[in-house]
Design a protein around this motif. Structure first.
Motif, PDB file in Angstrom:
ATOM      1  N   ASP A 285       0.831  -1.208   0.000  1.00 26.37           N
ATOM      2  CA  ASP A 285       0.000   0.000   0.000  1.00 26.37           C
ATOM      3  C   ASP A 285       0.864   1.256   0.000  1.00 26.37           C
ATOM      4  OD1 ASP A 285      -2.513   1.343   0.195  1.00 26.37           O
ATOM      5  OD2 ASP A 285      -2.194   1.631   2.339  1.00 26.37           O
ATOM      6  N   ALA A 286       0.614   2.137  -0.961  1.00 24.45           N
ATOM      7  CA  ALA A 286       1.389   3.371  -1.079  1.00 24.45           C
ATOM      8  C   ALA A 286       1.059   4.301   0.083  1.00 24.45           C
ATOM      9  CB  ALA A 286       1.092   4.049  -2.413  1.00 24.45           C
ATOM     10  N   GLN A 287       2.000   4.485   0.983  1.00 29.73           N
ATOM     11  CA  GLN A 287       1.801   5.332   2.157  1.00 29.73           C
ATOM     12  C   GLN A 287       2.177   6.781   1.849  1.00 29.73           C
ATOM     13  OE1 GLN A 287       0.628   3.371   5.241  1.00 29.73           O
ATOM     14  NE2 GLN A 287       0.242   2.522   3.220  1.00 29.73           N
ATOM     15  N   THR A 288       1.553   7.691   2.546  1.00 36.86           N
ATOM     16  CA  THR A 288       1.936   9.097   2.510  1.00 36.86           C
ATOM     17  C   THR A 288       2.319   9.502   3.923  1.00 36.86           C
ATOM     18  OG1 THR A 288       0.455   9.626   0.664  1.00 36.86           O
ATOM     19  CG2 THR A 288       1.146  11.450   2.072  1.00 36.86           C
ATOM     20  N   SER A 289       3.522  10.026   4.107  1.00 37.53           N
ATOM     21  CA  SER A 289       4.012  10.418   5.425  1.00 37.53           C
ATOM     22  C   SER A 289       3.904   9.260   6.408  1.00 37.53           C
ATOM     23  CB  SER A 289       3.256  11.645   5.950  1.00 37.53           C
ATOM     24  OG  SER A 289       3.888  12.178   7.094  1.00 37.53           O
ATOM     25  N   GLY A 290       4.424   8.091   5.990  1.00 37.34           N
ATOM     26  CA  GLY A 290       4.411   6.917   6.849  1.00 37.34           C
ATOM     27  C   GLY A 290       5.508   6.952   7.896  1.00 37.34           C
ATOM     28  N   GLY A 291       5.647   5.836   8.595  1.00 34.26           N
ATOM     29  CA  GLY A 291       6.629   5.756   9.666  1.00 34.26           C
ATOM     30  C   GLY A 291       7.999   5.346   9.181  1.00 34.26           C
TER      31      GLY A 291
END
Length: 326
Positions: free
Chosen positions: A293-299
């Motif tokens: 899953d393409a994360q935005t501002s992930g960890g």
């Protein structure tokens, strides 16, 4: 409310150029001159560049911008700023100054909304102790926002994606599922405060804890998904990443969003890219999509452990596959 997500073909980090195509584009770009001061460049596809400068300091440089990930202009600005700052934290640095990057359809969307985007970015940068000193704007048919960020770090204590060692646990500092929830938001207008909270949380504390724990290898999980960023770290470090799918945390609502088909094209491209290098035989296609899953501002994905970050796998000696999911 103006639905900003309807003015963009994609959203957040899911609008990135596919990783396989990007690597082909930059494969021959190596610059010129003396590289002795360049500590981190293009070679391993790390999160930011690092250059040794006078005074024994590493200068960290990065830029990140994207189309609207949610409809709230202020929150989009906050998310984009946190995402750009994250690249500095992922290298073990502290952001010092940022410049705004704004593309805006001035004949289509009110300029007051652009001001809200910039206000959101400023508020997050201020929280990070990072100066915002101007920037650049362009009249563009599609809205985009982000920042170019410069930071500093100890050149001997950088967090890199090529220094992970076999026998080390893998930890993740934020839950996954941001991408499918953002896709659902774009399609339906539903809001997910848990996703906004995750995306606007700075990775400062995680980076500081990683350095205090003596960790040397890290990367942030953004547009290429957990599998993509784990692959890049393992490939650069010459090891295999083994991920325990049952240990990976997810935001509330992520699995139901996936089940209802809210999967971005960027996520599917991520999975296509890593599939030849990854053993996915132990999980379903749906589980693989969540892990990609393409994360935005992930960890941060850390080669090591810190308080509060679940261990989701380990690094082992390089085998047939660069990533194995169990």
């Amino acid at each position: 409310m103006t639905r900003l997500t309807q003015y963009a073909h994609g959203g957040g980090c899911a609008c990135k150029i596919p990783p396989g195509e990007l690597e082909q584009i930059v494969s021959g770009l190596h610059g010129s001159g003396n590289h002795s001061e360049l500590l981190v460049g293009l070679d391993t596809g790390d999160d930011a560049a690092a250059v040794r400068v006078a005074g024994g300091v590493a200068l960290i440089a990065t830029t990140d911008f994207f189309t609207p990930v949610i409809d709230s202009a202020y929150d989009w600005g906050r998310i984009a700023a946190a995402n750009a700052l994250s690249d500095v934290y992922a290298m073990g640095g502290i952001p010092v100054v940022a410049l705004n990057l704004l593309c805006w359809p001035r004949d289509t969307l009110p300029m007051e909304l652009a001001g809200e985007v910039l206000r959101g970015g400023l508020d997050v940068a201020t929280k990070a102790g990072c100066h915002v000193a101007g920037g650049h704007s362009v009249d563009d048919p599609e809205p985009k926002y982000g920042m170019a960020v410069t930071g500093t770090a100890d050149p001997d204590r950088l967090l890199r994606n090529d220094s992970a060692e076999s026998g080390t646990p893998l930890s993740l500092t934020k839950p996954l599922g941001i991408g499918v929830l953002n896709s659902r938001h774009k399609a339906t207008g539903e809001t997910f405060p848990q996703a906004v909270d995750a995306m606007t949380t700075l990775n400062l504390d995680a980076s500081t804890a990683a350095l205090a724990a003596g960790i040397t290898a890290a990367t942030d999980v953004t547009g290429f998904g957990l599998l993509g960023h784990a692959y890049k770290m393992a490939r650069a470090s010459g090891v295999t990443a083994v991920i325990d799918s049952r240990a990976v945390p997810y935001l509330d609502g992520a699995r139901s969003a996936l089940a209802e088909g809210f999967v971005s094209g960027g996520t599917r491209r991520n999975l296509d890219w890593i599939r030849p290098h990854t053993d996915l035989s132990a999980i379903t296609e749906s589980e693989a999509l969540l892990l990609a899953d393409a994360q935005t501002s992930g960890g941060l994905l850390l080669a090591g452990t810190i308080p509060g970050a679940p261990v989701i796998g380990e690094l082992v000696a390089r085998g047939e596959h660069t990533v194995i999911v169990r």
